[in-house]
Design an enzyme around this catalytic site. Sequence first.
Site, mmCIF file in Angstrom:
data_model
loop_
_atom_site.group_PDB
_atom_site.id
_atom_site.type_symbol
_atom_site.label_atom_id
_atom_site.label_comp_id
_atom_site.label_asym_id
_atom_site.label_seq_id
_atom_site.Cartn_x
_atom_site.Cartn_y
_atom_site.Cartn_z
ATOM 1 N N ALA A 79 -95.283 39.096 65.620
ATOM 2 C CA ALA A 79 -94.344 39.962 66.363
ATOM 3 C C ALA A 79 -94.340 41.248 65.315
ATOM 4 O O ALA A 79 -94.348 42.328 66.009
ATOM 5 C CB ALA A 79 -93.339 39.681 67.903
ATOM 6 N N TYR A 84 -102.972 28.290 62.002
ATOM 7 C CA TYR A 84 -103.485 28.012 63.820
ATOM 8 C C TYR A 84 -102.641 26.052 63.810
ATOM 9 O O TYR A 84 -101.880 26.282 65.183
ATOM 10 C CB TYR A 84 -104.562 28.586 63.982
ATOM 11 C CG TYR A 84 -105.019 29.556 64.244
ATOM 12 C CD1 TYR A 84 -103.948 30.399 64.014
ATOM 13 C CD2 TYR A 84 -106.172 29.906 64.471
ATOM 14 C CE1 TYR A 84 -104.413 31.826 64.137
ATOM 15 C CE2 TYR A 84 -106.676 31.331 64.151
ATOM 16 C CZ TYR A 84 -105.917 32.097 64.104
ATOM 17 O OH TYR A 84 -106.376 32.965 64.088
ATOM 18 N N HIS A 118 -112.393 42.529 68.183
ATOM 19 C CA HIS A 118 -111.803 43.518 69.033
ATOM 20 C C HIS A 118 -113.458 44.200 69.254
ATOM 21 O O HIS A 118 -112.823 45.341 70.091
ATOM 22 C CB HIS A 118 -110.762 43.208 68.407
ATOM 23 C CG HIS A 118 -111.274 44.660 66.784
ATOM 24 N ND1 HIS A 118 -111.544 44.762 65.538
ATOM 25 C CD2 HIS A 118 -111.623 46.043 66.721
ATOM 26 C CE1 HIS A 118 -112.303 45.012 64.718
ATOM 27 N NE2 HIS A 118 -112.396 46.677 65.051
ATOM 28 N N TYR A 119 -114.394 43.919 68.342
ATOM 29 C CA TYR A 119 -115.432 44.903 68.813
ATOM 30 C C TYR A 119 -115.983 45.499 70.548
ATOM 31 O O TYR A 119 -116.944 45.614 71.181
ATOM 32 C CB TYR A 119 -116.425 44.505 68.369
ATOM 33 C CG TYR A 119 -116.965 45.847 67.006
ATOM 34 C CD1 TYR A 119 -115.188 46.394 66.344
ATOM 35 C CD2 TYR A 119 -118.007 46.881 66.838
ATOM 36 C CE1 TYR A 119 -115.919 47.372 65.680
ATOM 37 C CE2 TYR A 119 -117.777 47.745 66.480
ATOM 38 C CZ TYR A 119 -117.112 47.656 65.574
ATOM 39 O OH TYR A 119 -116.834 49.042 64.999
ATOM 40 N N LEU A 120 -115.693 43.750 70.916
ATOM 41 C CA LEU A 120 -116.238 43.420 72.312
ATOM 42 C C LEU A 120 -115.309 44.102 73.063
ATOM 43 O O LEU A 120 -115.307 44.480 74.508
ATOM 44 C CB LEU A 120 -116.202 42.081 72.908
ATOM 45 C CG LEU A 120 -117.042 41.318 72.115
ATOM 46 C CD1 LEU A 120 -116.598 39.671 72.653
ATOM 47 C CD2 LEU A 120 -118.679 41.376 72.389
ATOM 48 N N HIS A 133 -118.932 40.760 64.858
ATOM 49 C CA HIS A 133 -118.948 42.748 65.645
ATOM 50 C C HIS A 133 -120.156 43.005 65.546
ATOM 51 O O HIS A 133 -120.492 43.037 67.149
ATOM 52 C CB HIS A 133 -118.715 43.268 64.869
ATOM 53 C CG HIS A 133 -116.929 43.751 64.058
ATOM 54 N ND1 HIS A 133 -115.944 42.412 64.917
ATOM 55 C CD2 HIS A 133 -116.004 43.674 62.758
ATOM 56 C CE1 HIS A 133 -115.068 42.725 64.553
ATOM 57 N NE2 HIS A 133 -114.497 43.994 63.676
#
Length: 791
Positions: free
Chosen positions: A34, A150, A205-207, A268
């Site tokens: 965050a 992860y 993030h390109y989507l 991307h």
Amino acid sequence: KMLGRVLCTVLFAGTLPSLVEVSQGHISVVLLGATGDLAKKYLWQGLFDLYMDQVSSGHSFTFHGAALTALEPGQRLMFDVLKKLACPPDESPNRCAVLKDQFLKLSQYHQLKTAENYTALNREIETLLRQEGLKEAGRIFYFSVPPFAYTEIARHINSSCRPPPGAWLRVVLEKPFGHDLESAQQLAAELASFFREEEMYRVDHYLGKQAVAHILPFRDQNRQFLDPIWNRHHVERVEIVLKETVDAKGRTSFYEQYGVIRDVLQNHLTEALMFLTMELPANVSRAEEVLRCKLQAFQSLRGLEKKSAVLGQYQAYASQVQEELQKAEDYISTTPTFAGVLIHSDSLRWEGVPFLLTSGKALDERVGYVRVLFKNRAYCTQSETLRDAGHSQCKAKQIIFYIGHGALNAPAVLVSRNLFRPIMPEGSWREAVGPSDLHIFGQPLSDYYVYSPVKERDAYSILISNIYRGRKDFFITTENLLASWRFWTPLLNSVSRQPLRLYPGGVENQHLLDFEMVGGEVAFTLAEPVELLNPNRLMPSDYRTIQSKFRQSPLVSAWSEDLISQLASDIEKTASRTVAHSGQFHLALSGGSSPVVLFQRLARHHYAFPWRHTHIWLVDERCVPLTDAESNFFSLHNHLLQSVRVPYFNVHPMPVHLNQRLCVEEDRGTEMYAKEIVALVANASFDLVLLGVGTDGHTASLFPQSENGLEGAQTVVLTESPVKPHQRMSLSLPLINRARQVFVLVLGKGKHDITTLLSRVGHQPRKWPVSGVSPSSGQLVWYVDYEALLG
């Protein structure tokens, strides 16, 4: 505590009714990382945008920022970011102030470091819901952390922070998702042990970029115009481009691991490529249909070769790496910062259309676009000055999805006026008028219908909204991810040590990075000297002293790429000479992995090959259906036959699948093939047989100590392989030795030991079947690459 007090809040002049009465359920959003850069720049703003949009939707929210930082400093860092959040320009200042204050009160910082921390977070969420009498709708965990973290975080969430049954879990993952196919598979397997596929949302993030996100809806809404022209007969080429002016300074630790292909092209630009090439599902709103069509589009992509790409590196990169990563002065980086890649799809719609994917750092401008350029078949008799400029059929015809920056400095969709007036959704896109002197791809803006979003939104804001809605088609599924890595990894491996074109950066690059398509490959247009980044590598000229014989037969040796080129040329010469002499050419081809690159070379570079007069035979086949990926014929079809014009009746697959069963002796498949050979091939002597060599010395499907095929009168035999699929059909050694020419192809370091052994042993086919290859009245030629020959 603090959160509970704001679940009923004064909004504007009135009071919201008690949320227990109106709530469709409560959503807890946990942002991991965050206080990191991504969270500061985009994610908190995206979460605030979600809250502003959904505050009256019936869902209630709490936002939990989390990081490894201790409570007090972490809280201070996080709330410094939250205080700077902004509302859209059209939002009233009063409403903005109230919403912002409410969002801050609903947000809380947690240190999430240990299993106990996750248990405590879960307990806090449950306590809040119980106190307020709220039903839990779901939880969103946004992983804005490095991928190495992860697995541990996933384990904690799965064991102690899952929502109760009936509530959903959405786990959001940021790239990179692996470094190649193997690492992506490993990471996917680890995550799959904690989360179900429908719970994972991998972000590209390109989507979320408005122009990219509109490609599919645009195709869907304009089917009536695009259906006749969205294909190889009308599209000349497609360009998918992301140029950056910034360099990698400050990010070289990341960039050295990934480079431009992994950073931009594999994700991307590939996603944009899929939106263009996939078949449109009946309903583009159904995520599962969209994802199925994307996977089919991946399967149609032709494999990439070394010469499918041109690579460069800006000159200052090496010194930046040395400085930031404390590398020695003589350290040489082979990481590309520029790439141009030529991609082809072998689908019926797109066969032959070049797709150019280009990206780089330290270039002359910052811009991103997807450009579909259509063929122009018109000839205009009128002089140019007399033509109606916008509607002239002689002007370029193109559709451009303008991602941002550049001359327009905003997302847009542009359609040439001489194509059609597009249908655009009125609520979200509007027709725009730009400066009259502005030119896009050499044409004034007035030559296009130009549309821009009614409301510009950040990509992360759009994606966070889609996570909330559960719209999986805006995210990368595991299948999608692995399909992409499966496509890109072979190229990444083949260019890992390739010399790079050095470029100064910015406008000084001039034409250094211009490249052109030649015969299915790409090359820089300027033949500038390229600095050799791996000066210690032995070059072909260093091997001039290698003997020209191997096992008393002619030897051709080179690096694998040059060797395949030479072999393909030699096969074509043999074919042309044979056809000129006897009217037809009988070619028997082996299966396995080695011939695949040869098949691709023949398909893409040898247009003068006399395919019309060529008969294609199989040297061996696995006992699987011909449509099985393990089938030699399936591989031959995919990599060669579907790309060349061999008459259907000149293709002779082995009959391994008869009477709905595989390789059963009573079905007499071997006899059928033997009779077919005798009927069509003069003296049962093939003009050319291509063989490979296994690490155990087998050739065709003739294995050491084989019961059948090494001697005797039988010409086609069933054999047993030590590896699956065990059952095989193969030409026999006596039949192979009747050929006029036999070429043996040996590639790779893995074949060095058997190559060395074969150079020392005599005629011992029972031990090493390939040692029995000795055409009785023909010629044997060995094609062995340097790695197999010299290790």
